[in-house]
Write a protein that holds these residues in place. Structure first.
Motif, short mmCIF file in Angstrom:
data_model
loop_
_atom_site.label_atom_id
_atom_site.label_comp_id
_atom_site.label_asym_id
_atom_site.label_seq_id
_atom_site.Cartn_x
_atom_site.Cartn_y
_atom_site.Cartn_z
N PHE A 350 -28.96 40.23 14.16
CA PHE A 350 -27.68 39.95 14.83
C PHE A 350 -26.50 40.16 13.90
O PHE A 350 -25.42 40.56 14.34
N VAL A 351 -26.71 39.91 12.61
CA VAL A 351 -25.67 40.21 11.64
C VAL A 351 -25.44 41.71 11.57
O VAL A 351 -24.30 42.20 11.61
N ILE A 352 -26.53 42.46 11.47
CA ILE A 352 -26.43 43.92 11.37
C ILE A 352 -25.82 44.51 12.64
O ILE A 352 -24.93 45.37 12.60
N GLY A 353 -26.30 44.04 13.80
CA GLY A 353 -25.80 44.56 15.07
C GLY A 353 -24.32 44.26 15.28
O GLY A 353 -23.55 45.13 15.71
N GLY A 354 -23.91 43.04 14.96
CA GLY A 354 -22.49 42.68 15.13
C GLY A 354 -21.59 43.47 14.20
O GLY A 354 -20.52 43.94 14.61
N ALA A 355 -22.03 43.64 12.94
CA ALA A 355 -21.24 44.42 12.00
C ALA A 355 -21.12 45.87 12.45
O ALA A 355 -20.07 46.50 12.28
N TYR A 386 -16.89 38.59 14.76
CA TYR A 386 -16.80 37.14 14.85
C TYR A 386 -18.15 36.45 15.03
O TYR A 386 -18.41 35.41 14.39
N PRO A 387 -19.07 36.97 15.86
CA PRO A 387 -20.39 36.30 15.96
C PRO A 387 -21.17 36.30 14.65
O PRO A 387 -21.97 35.40 14.42
N THR A 388 -20.94 37.29 13.80
CA THR A 388 -21.73 37.37 12.57
C THR A 388 -21.42 36.24 11.60
O THR A 388 -22.28 35.89 10.77
N ILE A 389 -20.23 35.66 11.66
CA ILE A 389 -19.88 34.57 10.74
C ILE A 389 -20.77 33.37 11.00
O ILE A 389 -21.36 32.80 10.06
N ALA A 390 -20.88 32.95 12.25
CA ALA A 390 -21.72 31.79 12.59
C ALA A 390 -23.19 32.07 12.26
O ALA A 390 -23.90 31.21 11.73
N VAL A 391 -23.65 33.27 12.58
CA VAL A 391 -25.06 33.60 12.33
C VAL A 391 -25.34 33.64 10.83
O VAL A 391 -26.38 33.13 10.37
N THR A 392 -24.43 34.20 10.04
CA THR A 392 -24.67 34.32 8.60
C THR A 392 -24.67 32.97 7.92
O THR A 392 -25.52 32.70 7.06
N ILE A 393 -23.74 32.09 8.26
CA ILE A 393 -23.71 30.77 7.62
C ILE A 393 -24.93 29.96 8.03
O ILE A 393 -25.48 29.17 7.24
N THR A 394 -25.40 30.13 9.28
CA THR A 394 -26.63 29.47 9.72
C THR A 394 -27.83 30.03 8.97
O THR A 394 -28.74 29.28 8.56
N TRP A 395 -27.85 31.33 8.77
CA TRP A 395 -28.92 32.01 8.03
C TRP A 395 -29.01 31.47 6.61
O TRP A 395 -30.09 31.13 6.12
#
Length: 497
Positions: A350-355, A386-395
């Motif tokens: 999801f990080v890769i896809g959002g970026a 914007y979605p990648t920020i939440a996913v990355t900090i959770t990761w």
């Protein structure tokens, strides 16, 4: 009932200081041995988590909405006339935007250590009250030098909120359920981007009232709102599940056991060795690199979207209003991605896809000249990153084993990532096409994508090594107490891809 000492003590489960009331609350757990613990059914688990959601997420989301609104409103103030009134020629605006991130980044790790030692219901509202007062008094800024000093103090006072709340949520939710909650919390930032433009459009009409410019009223009114909410936060924030008044004794016991099982019973007390574990772990720095590229993009969007739209040929007022829809789309995409990443229990893709989606938006911005096409590019850029920020900090939080190490890693990742805000403050300096800015962001998005691919490969490699070690040495869950001080180095800990 035995008497209770008035002196503070340290709870062995949370590692936090408890007062009289907290100690009384923690004594009402049903007394059960490990063999008597019954696993919650999916329906019971979902009901318990929903109860947490209703009591925890609205308050912290409101806090972060105000935090991001106060941080980014300098972009709206610039378009509203601040640039002319304060003579922000050359790189002066860029410098004013950048100094915020220097002090913001330096204070994040110390703030999370303080949060570990003291109660969240006291420390987080104190942070909020501090920056609310700074923002309110920014309405009296009338020189470039004054703006610089005000932004320095704003960065220092806001620093602890985002890493602090992420650490706070990690003390309430299991790893597999945390992505959506962090996404809902972070979606407040996208709403702040939308509200910021809308509020700025309305507040500009107060030009001259009380001897203040319209852009000064932006600082004043938004700062006053933050200060008022901060006083309320002292009363509506909760500390930890063990002391939550909105939970029954059984619910407190169940969520505590759920979190213990999720953490593999890793250590929760304070010890400097756990700080060193975070600082010496190369995986922490990989996550820092991923987050830096993404957060640099987010801050470029927050600080310069009104300016970019203004340069497309729209009036200043319309530029404020047209900055709203992209952030609304970003809010929706943040929540949807949070739901999907929790359901699939993966983060990296999801990080890769959002970026990648955001990269497409910047390619459009870089290559197209028409206002319509460029505006579509802005929407893609916001909706993707914007979605990648939440996913990355959770990761990052999910893959840091042990309570204190998790808090330090969250602060390290967010603190270093916010240094990217310094870069984003200086790259947009070649209007009207902003090729330097768009090209720089494209490079950083590509960098984050490549690092994310490496992180996924690396986590998968280590998980396989641990599985082999457990088979070879006959390591099972009933031995987890032997590895409680090892953090994510425990052979029983598995990384999330």
């Amino acid at each position: 009932m035995p008497s209770i000492s008035s002196s503070p003590s340290v709870d062995t489960l949370t590692g936090s200081f408890l007062d009289k009331e907290d100690k009384i609350n923690t004594t009402v757990f049903p007394v059960r041995c490990a063999s008597e613990v019954e696993e919650l059914s999916p329906a019971e688990r979902a009901r318990l988590l929903r109860k947490l959601d209703w009591h925890l997420l609205p308050p912290v989301s409101l806090l972060y909405l105000l935090c991001f609104l106060d941080r980014a409103n300098v972009g709206n103030a610039k378009v509203a006339g601040m640039s002319a009134d304060l003579h922000l020629v050359g790189l002066r605006y860029n410098i004013a935007a950048a100094v915020f991130f220097v002090f913001y980044s330096l204070w994040e790790v110390p703030s999370n250590i303080i949060l570990k030692l003291f109660r969240p219901s006291r420390w987080i509202p104190t942070i909020m009250l501090s920056w609310g007062l700074v923002m309110t008094f920014m309405c009296f800024v009338n020189t470039y030098q004054g703006l610089i000093i005000a932004r320095m103090f704003l960065g220092l006072t806001e620093a602890g909120l985002f890493p602090g709340v992420n650490y706070y949520l990690a003390r309430w939710y299991p790893r597999s359920d945390r992505g959506l909650r962090v996404a809902l919390f972070f979606s407040a930032a996208t709403l702040a981007g939308a509200f910021g433009g809308l509020l700025a459009y309305c507040i500009e009409e107060m030009e001259g009232i009380g001897g203040l410019h319209g852009w000064q009223w932006i600082f004043c009114l938004e700062g006053l709102a933050t200060t008022i909410i901060a006083f309320g936060a002292f009363f509506f924030m909760h500390d930890y599940p063990e002391t939550a008044s909105f939970l029954t004794a059984t619910e407190r016991y169940n969520i505590t056991e759920l979190l213990k099982q999720d953490s593999q019973s890793l250590a929760t007390h304070y010890d400097f060795q756990f700080v060193l574990q975070a600082l010496k772990d190369y995986k922490s720095y990989i996550q820092m690199g991923i987050f830096t590229g993404l957060l640099l993009t987010v801050y470029a969007i927050a600080l310069f979207t009104p300016t970019i739209i203004d340069e497309l040929g729209f009036s200043a007022a319309n530029a404020q209003l047209l900055s709203v829809p992209p952030f609304v789309v970003g809010c929706v995409s943040t929540i949807l991605v949070g739901v999907a990443s929790d359901k699939l229990k993966i983060r990296g893709p999801f990080v890769i896809g959002g970026a990648f989606v955001s990269l497409i938006g910047y390619i459009i911005l870089y290559t197209q000249t028409s206002p319509g096409a460029s505006y579509v590019g802005i929407i893609f850029a916001v909706a993707g990153v914007y979605p990648t920020i939440a996913v990355t900090i959770t990761w990052a939080a999910s893959n840091a084993g042990g309570d204190l190490k998790r808090g330090i890693v969250i602060a390290m990742v967010n603190g270093f990532g916010n240094l990217g805000g310094i870069g984003s403050s200086f790259v947009y300096r070649d209007p009207p096409r902003f090729h330097i800015g768009h090209g720089t962001i494209m490079s950083w998005l590509s960098f984050s994508m490549l690092l994310s691919m490496f992180a996924m490969w690396n986590y998968n490699r280590i998980n396989k090594q641990k599985e082999e070690q457990c088979r070879r040495d006959d390591i099972t869950q009933d031995r987890m107490h032997e590895f409680q001080n090892m953090g994510d180095q425990s052979p029983l800990f598995r990384y999330t891809l």
